[in-house]
Design a protein around this motif. Structure first.
Motif: not given
Length: 205
Positions: A2, A18-19, A22, A26, A50
């Motif tokens: 995370a 949230e997923d 992330q 990534d 992000y």
């Protein structure tokens, strides 16, 4: 693993789960070394943060395209209107001040380049290949098609195209985003890489 953020991300207005956030980080991290990123539809900067954090890790940049006067659903009297973001003096919905505040709070001023104009205006003379494009602008069919046509062709080979708010069932959400996702696959220029919640990731062949 995370991502550790310098602020409480729940304080940033936005619609990114949230997923999805992330996954966006990534995948951005996996390609940012190859060139700059670009997002269409920054709102108050949640997704930008992000993408910006990934670019900061790889000494890259993210161009954030948004006219900052909101989509159809953000206007006065509409479902997603936020009165805190309405400039009553000028009579417009205005997210730019909040966007800049959030980028500044995350120390991303040297990483995030805001382009405050409609998508087609920013794209008119664009020539820089992009390692990743994230489309999350207006969700009308015209707006989504316009964003796809403006930016998908600038994704470099091996680069990524991410599209938010993919809902196969009409009762779950608007069909324009999944429409351009399917269009990308049908073009033969992109292949599916992953689906995370309502986020789709494709790779340019």
């Amino acid at each position: 693993m995370a991502l550790s953020l310098p602020i409480n991300i729940e304080e940033v207005k936005g619609f990114l789960a949230e997923d999805e956030a992330q996954a966006l980080y990534d995948y951005a991290l996996s390609v940012a070394e190859r060139g700059p990123l670009l997002e269409v539809g920054s709102y108050c900067g949640k997704s930008t943060i992000y993408l910006g954090m990934a670019c900061q890790q790889k000494n890259s940049q993210v161009f954030a395209v948004d006219h900052h006067i909101g989509s159809e659903e953000h206007q006065l009297g509409e479902m997603f209107h936020d009165p805190d973001l309405y400039n009553a003096t000028d009579g417009i919905f205005d997210t730019f001040a909040e966007f800049r505040r959030n980028i500044r709070r995350c120390n991303l001023q040297d990483v995030v380049v805001p382009l405050v104009a409609p998508s087609e205006v920013c794209a008119k003379f664009w020539t820089t290949p992009l390692s990743m494009v994230f489309i999350d602008g207006g969700h009308s069919l015209d707006a989504a098609l316009n964003d796809f046509r403006c930016w998908s062709g600038h994704v470099m080979r091996g680069g990524l195209l991410a599209i938010h708010d993919l809902f196969p069932a009409p009762e779950k959400g608007g069909q324009a985003p999944i429409g351009i996702y399917r269009l990308a696959l049908q073009s033969g220029l992109f292949e599916s890489v992953a689906r995370v919640n309502s986020l789709g990731i494709l790779r340019r062949l």
